[in-house]
Design an enzyme around this catalytic site. Structure first.
Site: not given
Ligand code: AP5
Ligand code: MG
Length: 191
Positions: A14, A89, A128, A134, A145
């Site tokens: 994402k 979410r 990562r 992280r 997660r």
């Molecule tokens: P990346 O692009 O970082 O993937 P991502 O989908 O953004 O993964 P996240 O870990 O950020 O998702 P998340 O939903 O757990 O975290 P968030 O910060 O939203 O890619 C991941 C890795 O893969 C990178 O190293 C990248 O280089 C690699 N990659 C990407 N594309 C690739 C490809 N095509 N091929 C190979 N490699 C690739 O949320 C974190 C926490 O915050 C949640 O758990 C929750 O506690 C809280 N939170 C956030 N938003 C909310 C909400 N709306 N409501 C409630 N709690 C929330």
């Molecule tokens: Mg992300």
């Protein structure tokens, strides 16, 4: 306005795709996860609460997130549109987003759902975790997660499918190919 939701499991790409999309279309990137990590870094009241949930792989309570998001949209009006990354979410967050955008005379035009198998998600997040440490990129929290995603977030696909806004994208291809799939749909919708 071009308001887009980028949707998918932890590690599905994402954040990676959002960065490419904002460059191409001049949108504002709103990642609730990144905003919360900033709050934690700054040790704000919200950050202290969020840290408890994030470190356990749990979602931060809906109302805190919804208030935070409305506040951000008020503080950063943007004419071209927003890309919502990691939000909504839950069904109640999705309903709140509809209201928040309607109040601003706009709406979501497309939701891109990135699909990637679990073992690949795990591989990406562990890798990562080794690189940038992280707080939630460790095996135990990643499993939590992924389970929370399945239980609370995946049902949103049906919500957006019923509205005719869901576009499925294979997220296991190269970063460039995934991006091409997304821009193909956006260009078709917009031009
Ligand atoms: P990346 O692009 O970082 O993937 P991502 O989908 O953004 O993964 P996240 O870990 O950020 O998702 P998340 O939903 O757990 O975290 P968030 O910060 O939203 O890619 C991941 C890795 O893969 C990178 O190293 C990248 O280089 C690699 N990659 C990407 N594309 C690739 C490809 N095509 N091929 C190979 N490699 C690739 O949320 C974190 C926490 O915050 C949640 O758990 C929750 O506690 C809280 N939170 C956030 N938003 C909310 C909400 N709306 N409501 C409630 N709690 C929330
Ligand atoms: Mg992300």
């Amino acid at each position: 306005m071009l308001n887009i939701v980028i949707f998918g499991a932890p590690g599905s790409g994402k954040g990676t795709q959002s960065k490419l999309i904002i460059e191409k279309y001049g949108l504002l990137h709103i990642s609730t996860g990144e905003i919360l990590r900033k709050e934690i870094e700054n040790q704000t009241a919200l950050g202290l609460i969020a840290e408890e949930y994030i470190s356990q792989g749990q979602l931060v309570p809906d109302q805190l997130i919804i208030d935070m998001l409305a506040d951000i949209l008020d503080k950063s009006p943007h004419s071209k549109g927003y890309i919502f990354d990691g939000f909504p979410r839950t069904i109640s967050q999705a309903q709140a987003l509809d209201v928040i955008l309607r109040e601003r005379n706009t709406s979501v035009i497309a939701v891109f759902s990135l699909s990637v198998e679990e073992d690949e998600l795990m591989r990406r997040l562990l890798q990562r975790g080794e690189l940038d440490g992280r707080l939630d990129d460790n095996p135990e929290t990643i499993l939590k997660r992924l389970a929370v995603y399945k239980e609370q977030t995946e049902p949103l696909k049906e919500y957006y499918k019923k509205k005719g806004k869901l576009f499925k994208v294979k997220g296991n291809e190269s970063i460039e190919d995934v991006f091409e799939g997304i821009t193909g749909v956006i260009d078709h919708l917009v031009y």
